[in-house]
Design an enzyme around this catalytic site. Structure first.
Site, PDB file in Angstrom:
ATOM      1  N   GLU A  70      -6.932  -7.637  -1.117  1.00  0.00           N
ATOM      2  CA  GLU A  70      -7.420  -7.641   0.271  1.00  0.00           C
ATOM      3  C   GLU A  70      -8.888  -7.242   0.311  1.00  0.00           C
ATOM      4  OE1 GLU A  70      -5.244  -5.187   2.995  1.00  0.00           O
ATOM      5  OE2 GLU A  70      -3.265  -5.861   2.315  1.00  0.00           O
ATOM      6  N   GLU A  85       0.819  -1.224   0.000  1.00  0.00           N
ATOM      7  CA  GLU A  85       0.000   0.000   0.000  1.00  0.00           C
ATOM      8  C   GLU A  85       0.849   1.269   0.000  1.00  0.00           C
ATOM      9  OE1 GLU A  85      -2.808  -0.353   3.239  1.00  0.00           O
ATOM     10  OE2 GLU A  85      -4.105  -1.679   2.087  1.00  0.00           O
TER      11      GLU A  85
END
Ligand code: ZN
Ligand code: ZN
Ligand code: ZN
Lengths: 606, 606, 606
Positions: B302, B144
């Site tokens: 995710e 991320e």
């Protein structure tokens, strides 16, 4: 001997001709006790090498000569400017990492060796000078301890504190679950205070590592306790017996007063309720303060006779309210009724804070009249309530660790606030007229028939067993959502929720739903009303418990929201959602009724 | 081969006996793929000179032995403490100018030579060790990527980046319009990162010099891309073929994923929708992710099976929703369905984040059951959808530069938000059942019949010509208020608004009115409804366009709010105000109907 | 000679072919005056040792050749980058203690010797070069002075300023009441600027020591005044007569324009009203500006012809409004009507700020047409209004010290805002059609029949006597709640509230009640309406005054809310609570009626 009546008195701000007027007014108001010296450091130690008690001597002499009693402060509640200039490291570094410069009060780094040495010496000098003066009935150390520092001195002290707690980095890493996010510490000096520059985002409650933040809260509370203990020890060198206290602030989150209480000879606190309708809240706080030292009376060290100044809006206490609230304090265990302040200061941030005597020095004001009337009433009462104790059969557990752990947690909901949950249950008990003790989680529970443990997020030591013991012998234990979640390190229990409270509660919780305040899930209570629930909704799977309330909405309609589990001779109650006042009241009455512990005057209007 | 199903797995947080239980549960849930090693840096490199793969070896071996596939992370998503201590400059300096100390994740300065060297070496070590392991189906670099740094190292790197972009200070001064407010730079070293200490006020969106801030956004996105590319190159030394990715975050403003996409072998993203009613938004984001690499499938890297933890309020996903949203992802082009996380961590900020397996390790929970049921469904599906593409005839342009330029602009309105405008048009297309590609402004537009360009604030390169080409050959181009305002440097076009889009739109805009959200100007649509318009109202003077909607209020009553201009064989549509959902829907249907591009199932309820 | 009409003109941002177009357009709009050079420092001094007037020469020559008049700026409104780099201490340190780096404008530390020397020299160079040019009708120093600095240079300058004010630390300690909270200063160097790092909490209005903060506000206003005076003196070396000004910002809290006014040859100000309904507010501000120099006309230095850019929402001025407001300015005393800006800049934060000429360079826009129409009207008017004065019989006192003292005070209420109280009374006077002067507290009051002194928190010098004189000779003096509370040092008067205003008002106030905005206490006016009162309620005990209004609610029902005291031949009025518009209007009409000072056209709709 009568209840000490008076308050904070700062004659050093005025020429001596004003002192004369003060004492005439004190006489008129039956004021027999004054707290002096709270902010006198700059005067009593005007430079590093010089102590000067000229003014304080005159104040103490005059007060004693007038026949009044003294609560004498060590005067270390705010640094003098010269000290902050000479030793910049005594100024705090804030949560944002900014080293402050001189200003405000509550401004000293508790870990600074210079501050510790000089504040202790200040207390020593004061105690040595005035010990034995019969007017002195108590020592007042510092003032409203609080705040936090994040400087390098505190970082070093924190590492020492951690070393004492965990001995090895292996144990520390396990406690903080550092494998998560690659945080494994391989040297003590890698550890930083958790702040806006390290683990936090958005503010003090939002941390990446709850364990670090929790330990820093504990450390900082201990660091300031060490400051208090330093000064107390210095006082004890000269005066082995006169009681020593410091003024607490009720439900004040930064300091774990339970860890402090043993070190005070009596508790005292400053009562500044947010508004006119705070009776229930104050009742709770008085009970909390009385519970600090196992039921021993406390002092109401400060209250305003009229208004505060520091709020955005500072409403006036309605006529009669000051008297009512003073008597409420006495009824809950206060052994002194004191005001901040006796005479209004001319300038700076408290010039509009209420005072017994205002800027014009009048005694023909409504406020002065009410103060004088209460003085007369207390004089008439004499010493009859002093030292009185009122042991109860109902306990409410209050736990700073649970408070901290719950409110620094990421998930399930930032809207669930510890104080609100505890206050809701205490208020229902208060409405029912019950006698209540508010006690720490390590209190002796053997004396209670009923124990309420709202939002008991953290369960430490043998608490679960001791709660089981209460139920086992026929008592009732009540707990709520978000209880039994974490151990002393803030690590989740590796069992079903509510962790070690599971056997007593006879339930299991696999999932929960957090919602905004606009969402209501009605809860139908067994042979009772349908009430509103809000914020958090745990989904309960009974493991033996009886269902006494069920959700009426959402996909979990019909599942349990309130349960009661037969355990030994007694019961474990579980309230899985944020019930409204009626709902909490219903639960509380069910429990009290079983033990006939409702008071004689329930439901008196506030 | 079937759709990879599983998620983030961090067994290094647990003793090995738990691993055994994990795999039993994974079998029960048909989990065949795990992402491992995301936060292992502290473990795999416990000090500057030491790499230790003992644990990671055991994890990889065990997973492979169980027959599962691995997405293997380089582990550089968070710094180890020793590194932050030894090289303080690897810690970021924030927008407020504060050099951070160790904590959190996303915590490295992307320009730090030490960070770049050590993170690259970490990737090299991991790749060298595990390359060739047949269980590994993808490499997962970092985690991320995001945030920003404003340190002196970044300042120096920014100046280099500017030097490469502008060559001379003359060109830089012209691009930034520095004559305004006496900002002419006469030396490269006078240039500072735009922050709270330099050009900004109120926050990151409020800048005195839009050009500087825009370039810093571009630079920072590029700087982190360089970090990704460093690691990828190191992986490629040992493994020339296994695909490499990193997990994106959907519509994430700080990083221009269009500039990154070419460097990833496939895109992947983490889907954490704000609430239960985010289907339309997620549809958009899936389309955006699919559009990154020209329609190539992506991974859903995710999602939570139940709840998040980082929000103020973390509601529970309703039963069936996780399954529904997983299938939505597959339908929009996902070639993997993965969760964060497989087992809940015990402590720190994600201990209440949802997981396939909770703290009690149970498989008889609702969440586990739903995960297992989806696993069985995906197993039955097999590999039939893998690699599938669904080219569309309708394109929506999405442009980070326009997003940035619009939202850092002073005037006309801070309330107009790029995402909201784009989402409104995509949602209307989605409601109409159209197949949609979301593509960058430099995409090949020759394949589309209809192109929507909402809030296309910046028009770069030959985009205007390519849009004219779409209309010229019979297509439809739709744009809105605040489009065609600035060039690549964020300087206003010295022509009528909407700049280079003017000829295609056949209009001219001399002035505009911004209003608060409480103000509504009704717009009467041609043979259509009267709808609400809000926030921004451009005053349109047709230069050949037909008027299809007019304002109904204020001094510009009766003037155009929606126009359509015949251009070549097609049309240019201009929507001059913030229409409500009905209004946007009406425009979209008019356009789609002309091309018969409405889907077979329009208006299915969400 | 006609009213100067035109505005800010920055041709240095454009190639010279654009200048030609500019002048053609100016001719079309009857624009005869331009302000040039406001942000030219980087161009006129491109390095420490070099002045370069090439561009400015060409601009001035061209403007003069076209027959237009020039307001010539010294160009010091923003630092050039090289200067900030070479001398980092010229950059400001903000309230949070952060030394800034280069960026923005208003960015220089006023105490920096380098800044002072170089800015003065810049003014000297400009004046020397252009003095005597007949086109120049005014000098424009700096630009919109404002902001504050908290650096060590300012700390040192503050100590010097304090030394000049107090001479001794004893007097300083007394003025600041430092005995409170142990703040006694024993060395000048212990004094720090009051900031987020020292005395403040929550922000600039929340201070522990009002006296320190008040003096810093005074000091900072004086420090920037010194900057202005430096430049003016340098101009005067070359040009002894052309008037010198700087552009003020109306009711701008950080600078006490009353202390500045004597140093300007004429006042000028920039009028950016918050919205379309600001007529009353602007009327007040024009009156305030006219009052700065005893009624002398001022310039309207800036206004936008269409919209601003810096607000969250920037609405368009409705057709006709710019004309109406320009004439309002002239009617209130403006001797010039100027716009910011004549041509819109291409880039940076004002590219969407309205301009007479937009990016496309058109003259056939609505805005240009309205500008040209007004130009024609003003040309027709000629010089008939120039220099006109309109002395009034009604004065409203405006006092920066009272503004500061009231709004930095802790208690009674942060919700009482000085501007709102003053504006309420001025608006009622404006509605009644009265001619009004807005004057400083040291103005000559002998010319007024009626003096309004709303929220006159601080009473300095002989003001009380001068107000008594007004009433004594038959006039009326009106004051309100929170007046007469503190002396020049912000120390409370040691008398009954309202301090020195007590004898004139014939009342005494012992206590007061502050409440949130949701609470209303109705006030019954004598033979008048029942009106709402909010926020603050003083409890008045008449000492001779007549009661003209009473509270209708709460425990003080029936006690006075409005009183009138016969004093000499006139009256002192006291309004003890925050009356609504009707209530204030009633009081104002009562007072005006007595003196027959209502205007001929009361109650014209806005
Ligand atoms: Zn510290
Ligand atoms: Zn950096
Ligand atoms: Zn400064």
């Amino acid at each position: 001997m009568r209840i000490p009546y008076g308050g904070d008195y700062n004659p050093e701000q005025w020429p001596e001709e004003v002192w004369k007027q003060d004492h005439r007014l004190f006489d008129a108001a039956r004021i027999d006790t004054v707290t002096v010296g709270v902010f006198t450091w700059a005067r009593t130690q005007p430079s590093a090498d010089e102590y000067d008690f000229t003014t304080l001597d005159r104040i103490v002499e005059r007060v004693a000569a007038e026949g009044r009693r003294i609560c004498l402060a060590t005067g270390t509640g705010a640094l003098p400017p010269w000290l902050a200039k000479a030793h910049p490291e005594v100024n705090r570094t804030d949560f944002e990492g900014r080293r402050h410069r001189y200003g405000q009060r509550h401004n000293a780094c508790p870990s600074s060796p210079v501050f510790r040495q000089l504040s202790t010496e200040m207390a020593r000098q004061v105690a040595r000078r005035y010990a034995g003066n019969p007017a002195i009935i108590a020592w007042h150390v510092g003032n409203e301890y609080g705040g936090a520092c994040y400087c390098d001195l505190c970082a070093a002290a924190f590492r020492d504190w951690l070393g004492a707690r965990y001995s090895t980095l292996e144990r520390l890493n396990a406690a903080w679950n550092t494998t998560f996010w690659s945080h494994t510490f391989t040297g003590w000096d890698e550890i930083e205070p958790p702040s806006a520059l390290t683990e936090h985002w958005r503010g003090p409650d939002h941390t990446a590592f709850q364990g670090i933040t929790l330990d820093y809260l504990r450390f900082m509370s201990d660091a300031m306790l060490a400051n208090f203990r330093d000064e107390k020890a210095a006082i004890r060198e000269a005066d082995p017996t006169t009681p020593v206290t410091t003024n607490f602030m009720g439900m004040y989150r930064p300091i774990d007063y339970h860890r402090w209480a043993a070190h005070l000879d009596f508790a005292s606190w400053d009562n500044y309720p947010p508004d006119d309708t705070s009776q229930a809240r104050m009742a709770f706080t008085h009970d909390l303060m009385r519970g600090l030292k196992d039921g021993q009376p406390f002092w109401l060290m400060e209250q305003t006779p009229s208004y505060t100044a520091s709020r955005d809006v500072n409403p006036l206490k309605r006529p009669g309210l000051m008297r009512l609230w003073s008597w409420q304090a006495v009824a809950h265990g206060a052994d002194a009724v004191l005001f901040f302040q006796l005479r209004a200061s001319r300038g700076a941030c408290e010039k509009y804070h209420g005072a017994v005597v205002g800027h014009a020095g009048r005694s023909d004001t409504r406020v002065f009249r009410e103060v004088a009337e209460l003085g007369a009433e207390l004089e008439k009462l004499g010493g009859v309530t002093l030292g009185a104790r009122t042991p109860a059969k109902v306990a409410v557990l209050f736990d700073w660790d649970s408070w901290w752990a719950l409110e620094i947690s990421d998930g399930p909901s930032r809207l669930v606030r510890y104080q609100q949950v505890v206050l809701a249950y205490h208020r229902a008990l208060w409405d029912a007229g019950a006698d209540i003790d508010v006690v720490p989680v390590d209190a002796d529970l053997s004396r209670y028939d009923v124990v309420f443990a709202p939002a008991l997020h953290m369960v430490k030591g043998d608490l679960a067993e001791r709660l089981e013991e209460v139920a086992g012998r026929g008592g009732s234990v009540v707990t709520t959502f978000l209880s039994g979640r974490v151990d002393e390190d803030d690590n989740a229990f590796l069992t079903d929720v509510p962790g070690p409270l599971g056997p007593l509660m006879g339930i299991r919780v696999d999932e929960w739903d957090a919602r905004g305040p606009e969402f209501v899930n009605p809860v139908r209570l067994d042979n009772g009303p349908v009430v509103d629930a809000r914020l958090l909704f745990e989904l309960v799977i009974p493991q033996g418990a009886d269902v006494l309330g069920t959700y009426e909405a959402d996909f979990y309609t019909g599942t349990p929201a309130v349960t009661r589990n037969a355990f030994g001779q007694g019961y474990g109650w579980y309230v899985a959602a944020g019930l409204d006042e009626v709902g909490v009241g219903w639960v509380v009455r069910q429990v009290l009724d079983r033990h006939n512990l409702g008071g004689p005057y329930p439901d008196v209007p506030d």
